[in-house]
Design an enzyme around this catalytic site. Structure first.
Site, PDB file in Angstrom:
ATOM      1  N   ASP A   8       0.866  -1.172   0.000  1.00  0.00           N
ATOM      2  CA  ASP A   8       0.000   0.000   0.000  1.00  0.00           C
ATOM      3  C   ASP A   8       0.915   1.238   0.000  1.00  0.00           C
ATOM      4  O   ASP A   8       2.088   1.134   0.384  1.00  0.00           O
ATOM      5  CB  ASP A   8      -0.858  -0.047   1.272  1.00  0.00           C
ATOM      6  CG  ASP A   8      -1.577   1.253   1.524  1.00  0.00           C
ATOM      7  OD1 ASP A   8      -2.201   1.778   0.587  1.00  0.00           O
ATOM      8  OD2 ASP A   8      -1.519   1.743   2.676  1.00  0.00           O
ATOM      9  N   ASP A  10      -0.288   5.064   0.874  1.00  0.00           N
ATOM     10  CA  ASP A  10      -0.597   6.007   1.958  1.00  0.00           C
ATOM     11  C   ASP A  10      -0.556   5.322   3.319  1.00  0.00           C
ATOM     12  O   ASP A  10      -1.279   4.363   3.567  1.00  0.00           O
ATOM     13  CB  ASP A  10      -1.974   6.641   1.742  1.00  0.00           C
ATOM     14  CG  ASP A  10      -1.953   7.627   0.594  1.00  0.00           C
ATOM     15  OD1 ASP A  10      -1.136   8.554   0.645  1.00  0.00           O
ATOM     16  OD2 ASP A  10      -2.749   7.450  -0.349  1.00  0.00           O
TER      17      ASP A  10
HETATM   18  C1  XBP Z   1      -5.547   6.033   0.765  1.00  0.00           C
HETATM   19  C2  XBP Z   1      -6.682   6.849   0.354  1.00  0.00           C
HETATM   20  C3  XBP Z   1      -6.447   8.024  -0.520  1.00  0.00           C
HETATM   21  C4  XBP Z   1      -5.640   9.146   0.102  1.00  0.00           C
HETATM   22  C5  XBP Z   1      -5.783  10.425  -0.678  1.00  0.00           C
HETATM   23  O1  XBP Z   1      -6.003   4.745   1.196  1.00  0.00           O
HETATM   24  O2  XBP Z   1      -7.812   6.567   0.703  1.00  0.00           O
HETATM   25  O3  XBP Z   1      -7.704   8.517  -0.874  1.00  0.00           O
HETATM   26  O4  XBP Z   1      -6.100   9.389   1.413  1.00  0.00           O
HETATM   27  O5  XBP Z   1      -5.409  10.244  -2.021  1.00  0.00           O
HETATM   28  P1  XBP Z   1      -5.052   3.453   1.091  1.00  0.00           P
HETATM   29  P2  XBP Z   1      -6.351  10.707  -3.221  1.00  0.00           P
HETATM   30  O6  XBP Z   1      -3.811   3.762   1.866  1.00  0.00           O
HETATM   31  O7  XBP Z   1      -5.851   2.350   1.732  1.00  0.00           O
HETATM   32  O8  XBP Z   1      -4.771   3.186  -0.364  1.00  0.00           O
HETATM   33  O9  XBP Z   1      -6.831  12.093  -2.903  1.00  0.00           O
HETATM   34  O10 XBP Z   1      -5.485  10.655  -4.448  1.00  0.00           O
HETATM   35  O11 XBP Z   1      -7.516   9.756  -3.284  1.00  0.00           O
HETATM   36 MG    MG Z   2      -3.000   2.924   3.559  1.00  0.00          MG
END
Ligand code: XBP
Ligand code: MG
Length: 230
Positions: A8, A10
Site C-alpha cells: 500500500d 498512503d
Molecule cells: C488512501 C486513500 C487516498 C488518500 C488520498 O487509502 O484513501 O484517498 O487518502 O489520495 P489506502 P487521493 O492507503 O488504503 O490506499 O486524494 O489521491 O484519493
Molecule cells: Mg493505507
C-alpha cells in the site's frame, strides 16, 4: 520466482496523510473560498472513507450540500487538491516511512517481486514512487485511477495479481489500515499490517501479523518465512 510483496502507499510506504493529503485538502477548500478546515482529529475520522474525491463528497453532504452539488464540488476540489499534493511530492515534502527503503532493497535482493496497490490517484502516485524509490522499482503499480471501486473492495489487488502473473497464495500484502487489510483478504492475499497513529486500534482480525513500525530484519524475515520455500 520467489513470490511477491504488494505494498500500500498512503500510511505504509509513506507518511502522507496528516501533513500531506490533509493539508492539500485544506488548501483546496481555502482557495475555493469555502469555510472548511479538517483538523488532525477530524481527518482521522474521515479516513474511514477511502479515496479523496469520495471523502470530500461524503463530508460535503454532511454539511448539508445536496447530493449532486456535493459530487460536482468534490470533483473540482479534488482536482485542485491532486495538483497541490503532486507539487508537495515534487518538492520532497512526503517522506518514506522509516525503514522502508532498506526493506525494499532487502526484499529485491532476495529475488522477490515488488508491487503497489493503492487507492490514491495516479497523477501523484507515479512521481512519488519515482522520486522516493527510483523509476521501475515496482514490477506493477495499480492506483485508484484504474479501478472502478476502491478499498476495501479487492479490485486493486486482483489487478496487481493479474499484472504480476502470480496466484494470491504467492503474494503478501503490506498495509496500514483495516480498509487495506480487507481489500487484500478479499483478493485472497495474506496481509501484514504495520500501523501508524491513525490506524492503531483498528480491527486487524485475520492479519498475518500486526507491527507498529518497519523493523527491517524482523519484517524481512517474516516475509521470507511465509513466501520462500523452506
Ligand atoms: C488512501 C486513500 C487516498 C488518500 C488520498 O487509502 O484513501 O484517498 O487518502 O489520495 P489506502 P487521493 O492507503 O488504503 O490506499 O486524494 O489521491 O484519493
Ligand atoms: Mg493505507
Amino acid at each position: 520466482r520467489n513470490g511477491a510483496v504488494v505494498f500500500d502507499v498512503d500510511g505504509t510506504l509513506v507518511d502522507s496523510e496528516r501533513d500531506g493529503h490533509r493539508t492539500a485538502f485544506n488548501a483546496a477548500f481555502s482557495a475555493a473560498g469555502l469555510p472548511y478546515h479538517w483538523d488532525v482529529e477530524t481527518y482521522g475520522r474521515l479516513l474511514q472513507m477511502t479515496g479523496g474525491r469520495r471523502r470530500i463528497a461524503t463530508f460535503l453532504r454532511r454539511q448539508s450540500h445536496s447530493h449532486d452539488e456535493a459530487e460536482e464540488l468534490a470533483a473540482i476540489l479534488h482536482a485542485d487538491k491532486t495538483a497541490r499534493f503532486r507539487t508537495m511530492v515534487e518538492q520532497g515534502a512526503i517522506p518514506p516511512r522509516p525503514g522502508i527503503r532498506a526493506l525494499l532493497s532487502e526484499l529485491s535482493a532476495t529475488g522477490m517481486t515488488l508491487a503497489v496497490a493503492t487507492t490514491g490517484t495516479r497523477m501523484w502516485v507515479e512521481p512519488l514512487l519515482d522520486n522516493l524509490f527510483g523509476r521501475g522499482r515496482f514490477a506493477c503499480v495499480v492506483t485508484g485511477t484504474e479501478v472502478p471501486t476502491l478499498k476495501p473492495d479487492p479490485g486493486v489487488y486482483l489487478r496487481v495479481l493479474d499484472g504480476i502473473g502470480l496466484p494470491p497464495n504467492r503474494a503478501i500484502a503490506v498495509e496500514d489500515s483495516v480498509n487495506g487489510l480487507r481489500a487484500a483478504q478479499g483478493a485472497g492475499l495474506r496481509c501484514l499490517v504495520v500501523t501508524n497513529h491513525y490506524t492503531r486500534g483498528q480491527d486487524f482480525t485475520g492479519a498475518l501479523g500486526v507491527l507498529d513500525r518497519f523493523l527491517v530484519p524482523d519484517v524481512a524475515m517474516l516475509l521470507r518465512h511465509h513466501l520462500l520455500p523452506s
